[in-house]
Design a protein around this motif. Structure first.
Motif, PDB file in Angstrom:
ATOM      1  N   ILE A 240       0.838  -1.201   0.000  1.00 22.77           N
ATOM      2  CA  ILE A 240       0.000   0.000   0.000  1.00 22.77           C
ATOM      3  C   ILE A 240       0.874   1.253   0.000  1.00 22.77           C
ATOM      4  O   ILE A 240       0.587   2.218  -0.719  1.00 22.77           O
ATOM      5  CB  ILE A 240      -0.972  -0.005   1.197  1.00 22.77           C
ATOM      6  N   GLU A 241       1.940   1.242   0.772  1.00 19.26           N
ATOM      7  CA  GLU A 241       2.850   2.389   0.802  1.00 19.26           C
ATOM      8  C   GLU A 241       3.457   2.630  -0.575  1.00 19.26           C
ATOM      9  O   GLU A 241       3.559   3.777  -1.026  1.00 19.26           O
ATOM     10  CB  GLU A 241       3.947   2.166   1.851  1.00 19.26           C
ATOM     11  N   GLN A 242       3.851   1.564  -1.250  1.00 17.24           N
ATOM     12  CA  GLN A 242       4.411   1.688  -2.596  1.00 17.24           C
ATOM     13  C   GLN A 242       3.357   2.183  -3.581  1.00 17.24           C
ATOM     14  O   GLN A 242       3.646   3.029  -4.432  1.00 17.24           O
ATOM     15  CB  GLN A 242       5.003   0.358  -3.050  1.00 17.24           C
ATOM     16  N   ALA A 243       2.154   1.677  -3.445  1.00 17.84           N
ATOM     17  CA  ALA A 243       1.065   2.123  -4.323  1.00 17.84           C
ATOM     18  C   ALA A 243       0.773   3.601  -4.095  1.00 17.84           C
ATOM     19  O   ALA A 243       0.527   4.348  -5.052  1.00 17.84           O
ATOM     20  CB  ALA A 243      -0.189   1.291  -4.077  1.00 17.84           C
ATOM     21  N   ASN A 244       0.814   4.037  -2.843  1.00 17.28           N
ATOM     22  CA  ASN A 244       0.559   5.447  -2.549  1.00 17.28           C
ATOM     23  C   ASN A 244       1.629   6.358  -3.134  1.00 17.28           C
ATOM     24  O   ASN A 244       1.331   7.472  -3.557  1.00 17.28           O
ATOM     25  CB  ASN A 244       0.414   5.677  -1.044  1.00 17.28           C
ATOM     26  N   ILE A 245       2.864   5.887  -3.185  1.00 14.84           N
ATOM     27  CA  ILE A 245       3.931   6.671  -3.817  1.00 14.84           C
ATOM     28  C   ILE A 245       3.632   6.852  -5.301  1.00 14.84           C
ATOM     29  O   ILE A 245       3.716   7.961  -5.840  1.00 14.84           O
ATOM     30  CB  ILE A 245       5.302   6.001  -3.597  1.00 14.84           C
ATOM     31  N   LEU A 246       3.251   5.769  -5.958  1.00 12.14           N
ATOM     32  CA  LEU A 246       2.908   5.844  -7.380  1.00 12.14           C
ATOM     33  C   LEU A 246       1.678   6.717  -7.609  1.00 12.14           C
ATOM     34  O   LEU A 246       1.634   7.529  -8.537  1.00 12.14           O
ATOM     35  CB  LEU A 246       2.675   4.450  -7.953  1.00 12.14           C
ATOM     36  N   LEU A 247       0.669   6.546  -6.761  1.00 17.71           N
ATOM     37  CA  LEU A 247      -0.546   7.348  -6.898  1.00 17.71           C
ATOM     38  C   LEU A 247      -0.258   8.835  -6.716  1.00 17.71           C
ATOM     39  O   LEU A 247      -0.843   9.670  -7.403  1.00 17.71           O
ATOM     40  CB  LEU A 247      -1.612   6.901  -5.899  1.00 17.71           C
ATOM     41  N   ALA A 248       0.640   9.164  -5.802  1.00 15.73           N
ATOM     42  CA  ALA A 248       0.995  10.567  -5.587  1.00 15.73           C
ATOM     43  C   ALA A 248       1.628  11.154  -6.847  1.00 15.73           C
ATOM     44  O   ALA A 248       1.330  12.294  -7.221  1.00 15.73           O
ATOM     45  CB  ALA A 248       1.945  10.702  -4.399  1.00 15.73           C
ATOM     46  N   GLU A 249       2.462  10.371  -7.519  1.00 12.71           N
ATOM     47  CA  GLU A 249       3.078  10.830  -8.767  1.00 12.71           C
ATOM     48  C   GLU A 249       2.024  11.025  -9.850  1.00 12.71           C
ATOM     49  O   GLU A 249       2.027  12.037 -10.564  1.00 12.71           O
ATOM     50  CB  GLU A 249       4.141   9.838  -9.231  1.00 12.71           C
ATOM     51  N   VAL A 250       1.125  10.059  -9.972  1.00 14.57           N
ATOM     52  CA  VAL A 250       0.067  10.150 -10.975  1.00 14.57           C
ATOM     53  C   VAL A 250      -0.849  11.334 -10.669  1.00 14.57           C
ATOM     54  O   VAL A 250      -1.220  12.101 -11.568  1.00 14.57           O
ATOM     55  CB  VAL A 250      -0.743   8.836 -11.050  1.00 14.57           C
ATOM     56  N   LYS A 251      -1.203  11.496  -9.396  1.00 10.35           N
ATOM     57  CA  LYS A 251      -2.072  12.606  -8.993  1.00 10.35           C
ATOM     58  C   LYS A 251      -1.407  13.946  -9.310  1.00 10.35           C
ATOM     59  O   LYS A 251      -2.066  14.850  -9.833  1.00 10.35           O
ATOM     60  CB  LYS A 251      -2.393  12.503  -7.506  1.00 10.35           C
ATOM     61  N   ASN A 252      -0.125  14.050  -9.064  1.00  6.91           N
ATOM     62  CA  ASN A 252       0.599  15.280  -9.373  1.00  6.91           C
ATOM     63  C   ASN A 252       0.592  15.543 -10.881  1.00  6.91           C
ATOM     64  O   ASN A 252       0.344  16.672 -11.319  1.00  6.91           O
ATOM     65  CB  ASN A 252       2.031  15.193  -8.852  1.00  6.91           C
ATOM     66  N   ASP A 253       0.849  14.510 -11.668  1.00  8.23           N
ATOM     67  CA  ASP A 253       0.815  14.656 -13.127  1.00  8.23           C
ATOM     68  C   ASP A 253      -0.574  15.057 -13.610  1.00  8.23           C
ATOM     69  O   ASP A 253      -0.707  15.913 -14.496  1.00  8.23           O
ATOM     70  CB  ASP A 253       1.243  13.362 -13.818  1.00  8.23           C
ATOM     71  N   MET A 254      -1.608  14.443 -13.043  1.00 10.98           N
ATOM     72  CA  MET A 254      -2.980  14.779 -13.438  1.00 10.98           C
ATOM     73  C   MET A 254      -3.309  16.226 -13.071  1.00 10.98           C
ATOM     74  O   MET A 254      -3.932  16.943 -13.855  1.00 10.98           O
ATOM     75  CB  MET A 254      -3.980  13.837 -12.773  1.00 10.98           C
ATOM     76  N   ASN A 255      -2.894  16.657 -11.896  1.00 13.01           N
ATOM     77  CA  ASN A 255      -3.130  18.032 -11.478  1.00 13.01           C
ATOM     78  C   ASN A 255      -2.424  19.003 -12.419  1.00 13.01           C
ATOM     79  O   ASN A 255      -3.003  20.022 -12.820  1.00 13.01           O
ATOM     80  CB  ASN A 255      -2.663  18.245 -10.037  1.00 13.01           C
ATOM     81  N   ASN A 256      -1.192  18.692 -12.796  1.00 13.96           N
ATOM     82  CA  ASN A 256      -0.464  19.536 -13.747  1.00 13.96           C
ATOM     83  C   ASN A 256      -1.179  19.581 -15.090  1.00 13.96           C
ATOM     84  O   ASN A 256      -1.216  20.629 -15.745  1.00 13.96           O
ATOM     85  CB  ASN A 256       0.967  19.041 -13.924  1.00 13.96           C
ATOM     86  N   GLN A 257      -1.758  18.468 -15.490  1.00 11.56           N
ATOM     87  CA  GLN A 257      -2.496  18.430 -16.759  1.00 11.56           C
ATOM     88  C   GLN A 257      -3.749  19.292 -16.685  1.00 11.56           C
ATOM     89  O   GLN A 257      -4.083  19.994 -17.639  1.00 11.56           O
ATOM     90  CB  GLN A 257      -2.861  16.988 -17.121  1.00 11.56           C
ATOM     91  N   VAL A 258      -4.445  19.260 -15.555  1.00 10.03           N
ATOM     92  CA  VAL A 258      -5.627  20.109 -15.377  1.00 10.03           C
ATOM     93  C   VAL A 258      -5.223  21.576 -15.503  1.00 10.03           C
ATOM     94  O   VAL A 258      -5.880  22.358 -16.193  1.00 10.03           O
ATOM     95  CB  VAL A 258      -6.305  19.848 -14.008  1.00 10.03           C
ATOM     96  N   ILE A 259      -4.140  21.944 -14.845  1.00 10.45           N
ATOM     97  CA  ILE A 259      -3.665  23.334 -14.916  1.00 10.45           C
ATOM     98  C   ILE A 259      -3.311  23.703 -16.350  1.00 10.45           C
ATOM     99  O   ILE A 259      -3.687  24.771 -16.839  1.00 10.45           O
ATOM    100  CB  ILE A 259      -2.457  23.524 -13.970  1.00 10.45           C
ATOM    101  N   LYS A 260      -2.606  22.816 -17.032  1.00 12.35           N
ATOM    102  CA  LYS A 260      -2.216  23.074 -18.421  1.00 12.35           C
ATOM    103  C   LYS A 260      -3.443  23.231 -19.318  1.00 12.35           C
ATOM    104  O   LYS A 260      -3.511  24.160 -20.128  1.00 12.35           O
ATOM    105  CB  LYS A 260      -1.332  21.935 -18.918  1.00 12.35           C
ATOM    106  N   LEU A 261      -4.397  22.323 -19.188  1.00  9.33           N
ATOM    107  CA  LEU A 261      -5.611  22.401 -20.012  1.00  9.33           C
ATOM    108  C   LEU A 261      -6.371  23.700 -19.740  1.00  9.33           C
ATOM    109  O   LEU A 261      -6.883  24.326 -20.659  1.00  9.33           O
ATOM    110  CB  LEU A 261      -6.519  21.206 -19.746  1.00  9.33           C
ATOM    111  N   THR A 262      -6.421  24.090 -18.493  1.00  7.02           N
ATOM    112  CA  THR A 262      -7.151  25.300 -18.126  1.00  7.02           C
ATOM    113  C   THR A 262      -6.494  26.525 -18.743  1.00  7.02           C
ATOM    114  O   THR A 262      -7.188  27.427 -19.227  1.00  7.02           O
ATOM    115  CB  THR A 262      -7.214  25.440 -16.586  1.00  7.02           C
ATOM    116  N   LYS A 263      -5.167  26.560 -18.749  1.00  7.49           N
ATOM    117  CA  LYS A 263      -4.449  27.701 -19.303  1.00  7.49           C
ATOM    118  C   LYS A 263      -4.504  27.733 -20.839  1.00  7.49           C
ATOM    119  O   LYS A 263      -4.653  28.791 -21.432  1.00  7.49           O
ATOM    120  CB  LYS A 263      -2.982  27.682 -18.858  1.00  7.49           C
ATOM    121  N   GLU A 264      -4.341  26.568 -21.445  1.00  7.50           N
ATOM    122  CA  GLU A 264      -4.237  26.499 -22.899  1.00  7.50           C
ATOM    123  C   GLU A 264      -5.598  26.483 -23.592  1.00  7.50           C
ATOM    124  O   GLU A 264      -5.727  26.991 -24.699  1.00  7.50           O
ATOM    125  CB  GLU A 264      -3.454  25.265 -23.320  1.00  7.50           C
ATOM    126  N   GLU A 265      -6.575  25.902 -22.972  1.00  8.21           N
ATOM    127  CA  GLU A 265      -7.869  25.723 -23.608  1.00  8.21           C
ATOM    128  C   GLU A 265      -8.962  26.212 -22.678  1.00  8.21           C
ATOM    129  O   GLU A 265      -9.454  25.449 -21.847  1.00  8.21           O
ATOM    130  CB  GLU A 265      -8.090  24.256 -23.974  1.00  8.21           C
TER     131      GLU A 265
END
Length: 67
Positions: free
Chosen positions: A37-62
């Motif tokens: 679970i700890e390892q999965a949470n590390i991966l999920l945190a990375e994915v969540k960060n990438d998804m959040n960055n994508q939301v910000i990018k989409l909001t700015k660009e489109e």
């Protein structure tokens, strides 16, 4: 559903999964499961960060993806 909405929905799902895993981590006594679970949470945190960055990018660009 717009791309922005889909990304936001996926981000919310990831946050929900994190909560479920945290709850499981707190209640289990199985150390192997806790480690997994700890390892999965590390991966999920990375994915969540990438998804959040994508939301910000989409909001700015489109502007149509804001909703």
């Amino acid at each position: 559903m717009t791309v922005g909405s889909q990304v936001k929905s996926c981000y919310a799902s990831i946050k929900s999964i994190e909560g479920a895993l945290e709850s499981l981590h707190e209640t289990t006594r199985n150390t192997e499961l806790q480690t997994a679970i700890e390892q999965a949470n590390i991966l999920l945190a990375e994915v969540k960060n990438d998804m959040n960055n994508q939301v910000i990018k989409l909001t700015k660009e489109e502007p149509q993806y804001k909703s």
